[in-house]
Motif scaffolding. Structure first.
Motif, PDB file in Angstrom:
ATOM      1  N   THR A  32       0.862  -1.181   0.000  1.00 38.06           N
ATOM      2  CA  THR A  32       0.000   0.000   0.000  1.00 38.06           C
ATOM      3  C   THR A  32       0.896   1.228   0.000  1.00 38.06           C
ATOM      4  O   THR A  32       1.867   1.301   0.759  1.00 38.06           O
ATOM      5  CB  THR A  32      -0.934   0.004   1.223  1.00 38.06           C
ATOM      6  OG1 THR A  32      -1.785  -1.145   1.147  1.00 38.06           O
ATOM      7  CG2 THR A  32      -1.789   1.261   1.261  1.00 38.06           C
ATOM      8  N   VAL A  33       0.559   2.167  -0.873  1.00 36.78           N
ATOM      9  CA  VAL A  33       1.329   3.400  -1.018  1.00 36.78           C
ATOM     10  C   VAL A  33       0.425   4.577  -0.667  1.00 36.78           C
ATOM     11  O   VAL A  33      -0.695   4.673  -1.170  1.00 36.78           O
ATOM     12  CB  VAL A  33       1.846   3.559  -2.471  1.00 36.78           C
ATOM     13  CG1 VAL A  33       2.622   4.847  -2.638  1.00 36.78           C
ATOM     14  CG2 VAL A  33       2.690   2.356  -2.873  1.00 36.78           C
ATOM     15  N   LYS A  34       0.921   5.469   0.197  1.00 40.23           N
ATOM     16  CA  LYS A  34       0.196   6.704   0.532  1.00 40.23           C
ATOM     17  C   LYS A  34       0.733   7.816  -0.359  1.00 40.23           C
ATOM     18  O   LYS A  34       1.953   8.030  -0.429  1.00 40.23           O
ATOM     19  CB  LYS A  34       0.390   7.059   2.007  1.00 40.23           C
ATOM     20  CG  LYS A  34      -0.378   8.283   2.425  1.00 40.23           C
ATOM     21  CD  LYS A  34      -0.194   8.569   3.899  1.00 40.23           C
ATOM     22  CE  LYS A  34      -0.949   9.818   4.306  1.00 40.23           C
ATOM     23  NZ  LYS A  34      -0.716  10.143   5.718  1.00 40.23           N
ATOM     24  N   LEU A  35      -0.191   8.507  -1.038  1.00 41.55           N
ATOM     25  CA  LEU A  35       0.194   9.542  -1.975  1.00 41.55           C
ATOM     26  C   LEU A  35      -0.377  10.889  -1.560  1.00 41.55           C
ATOM     27  O   LEU A  35      -1.150  10.977  -0.609  1.00 41.55           O
ATOM     28  CB  LEU A  35      -0.280   9.138  -3.381  1.00 41.55           C
ATOM     29  CG  LEU A  35       0.451   7.861  -3.814  1.00 41.55           C
ATOM     30  CD1 LEU A  35      -0.520   6.836  -4.303  1.00 41.55           C
ATOM     31  CD2 LEU A  35       1.518   8.165  -4.807  1.00 41.55           C
ATOM     32  N   LYS A  36      -0.002  11.933  -2.292  1.00 41.30           N
ATOM     33  CA  LYS A  36      -0.491  13.278  -1.992  1.00 41.30           C
ATOM     34  C   LYS A  36      -1.835  13.478  -2.661  1.00 41.30           C
ATOM     35  O   LYS A  36      -1.907  13.833  -3.834  1.00 41.30           O
ATOM     36  CB  LYS A  36       0.505  14.328  -2.468  1.00 41.30           C
ATOM     37  CG  LYS A  36       1.774  14.349  -1.653  1.00 41.30           C
ATOM     38  CD  LYS A  36       2.675  15.482  -2.068  1.00 41.30           C
ATOM     39  CE  LYS A  36       3.929  15.469  -1.206  1.00 41.30           C
ATOM     40  NZ  LYS A  36       4.836  16.550  -1.553  1.00 41.30           N
ATOM     41  N   GLY A  37      -2.914  13.224  -1.942  1.00 42.36           N
ATOM     42  CA  GLY A  37      -4.255  13.486  -2.429  1.00 42.36           C
ATOM     43  C   GLY A  37      -4.759  12.478  -3.450  1.00 42.36           C
ATOM     44  O   GLY A  37      -4.044  11.569  -3.881  1.00 42.36           O
ATOM     45  N   PHE A  38      -6.003  12.677  -3.825  1.00 41.83           N
ATOM     46  CA  PHE A  38      -6.669  11.779  -4.760  1.00 41.83           C
ATOM     47  C   PHE A  38      -6.034  11.845  -6.144  1.00 41.83           C
ATOM     48  O   PHE A  38      -5.809  10.816  -6.779  1.00 41.83           O
ATOM     49  CB  PHE A  38      -8.165  12.124  -4.835  1.00 41.83           C
ATOM     50  CG  PHE A  38      -8.937  11.215  -5.732  1.00 41.83           C
ATOM     51  CD1 PHE A  38      -9.193   9.899  -5.362  1.00 41.83           C
ATOM     52  CD2 PHE A  38      -9.417  11.667  -6.957  1.00 41.83           C
ATOM     53  CE1 PHE A  38      -9.902   9.047  -6.192  1.00 41.83           C
ATOM     54  CE2 PHE A  38     -10.138  10.829  -7.781  1.00 41.83           C
ATOM     55  CZ  PHE A  38     -10.379   9.519  -7.407  1.00 41.83           C
ATOM     56  N   ARG A  39      -5.725  13.048  -6.613  1.00 41.93           N
ATOM     57  CA  ARG A  39      -5.092  13.167  -7.936  1.00 41.93           C
ATOM     58  C   ARG A  39      -3.745  12.481  -7.977  1.00 41.93           C
ATOM     59  O   ARG A  39      -3.376  11.869  -8.981  1.00 41.93           O
ATOM     60  CB  ARG A  39      -4.974  14.627  -8.347  1.00 41.93           C
ATOM     61  CG  ARG A  39      -6.300  15.223  -8.701  1.00 41.93           C
ATOM     62  CD  ARG A  39      -6.165  16.625  -9.198  1.00 41.93           C
ATOM     63  NE  ARG A  39      -7.502  17.149  -9.471  1.00 41.93           N
ATOM     64  CZ  ARG A  39      -7.732  18.273 -10.064  1.00 41.93           C
ATOM     65  NH1 ARG A  39      -6.728  19.021 -10.475  1.00 41.93           N
ATOM     66  NH2 ARG A  39      -8.966  18.681 -10.267  1.00 41.93           N
ATOM     67  N   GLY A  40      -3.000  12.562  -6.890  1.00 36.85           N
ATOM     68  CA  GLY A  40      -1.719  11.852  -6.820  1.00 36.85           C
ATOM     69  C   GLY A  40      -1.910  10.350  -6.893  1.00 36.85           C
ATOM     70  O   GLY A  40      -1.139   9.645  -7.540  1.00 36.85           O
TER      71      GLY A  40
END
Length: 98
Positions: A32-40
């Motif tokens: 699982t990868v946490k990204l910057k926001g939904f667009r990311g």
């Protein structure tokens, strides 16, 4: 060893040790990868999709909590983990933003 043949437990452990944040669950590996926001998250999924299409090997992908992407890899035809899974996982690791 052919590219889509099942790997031994020892080979799986060795290849898993080269990856970032992937865990083995039976005949799959997951991250699982946490990204910057939904667009990311969507941009990351699109980048993974391009790599998967090029490799002709497709992970299960889920976006959840708006900015987290979960990936699951296995070789369905072999019903096992193979070199294909670990090669694509390495490509996915390279796509994770710093």
């Amino acid at each position: 060893m052919p590219y889509a043949d099942p790997l031994s437990d020892e080979a799986i452990a060795e290849r898993l040790g080269r990856l970032t944040d992937w865990q083995r669950e039976g005949d799959t590996i997951r991250r699982t990868v946490k990204l910057k926001g939904f667009r990311g998250a969507v941009a990351f999924v699109n980048a993974v999709a391009e790599a998967a299409e090029a490799a002709n090997h497709h992970p299960d992908i889920t976006i959840h909590d708006y900015n987290r992407v979960s990936l699951v890899l296995t070789t369905h035809a072999s019903k096992a983990l193979t070199f294909r899974d670990f090669d694509l996982a390495e490509q996915i690791d390279a796509l994770v933003p710093a």
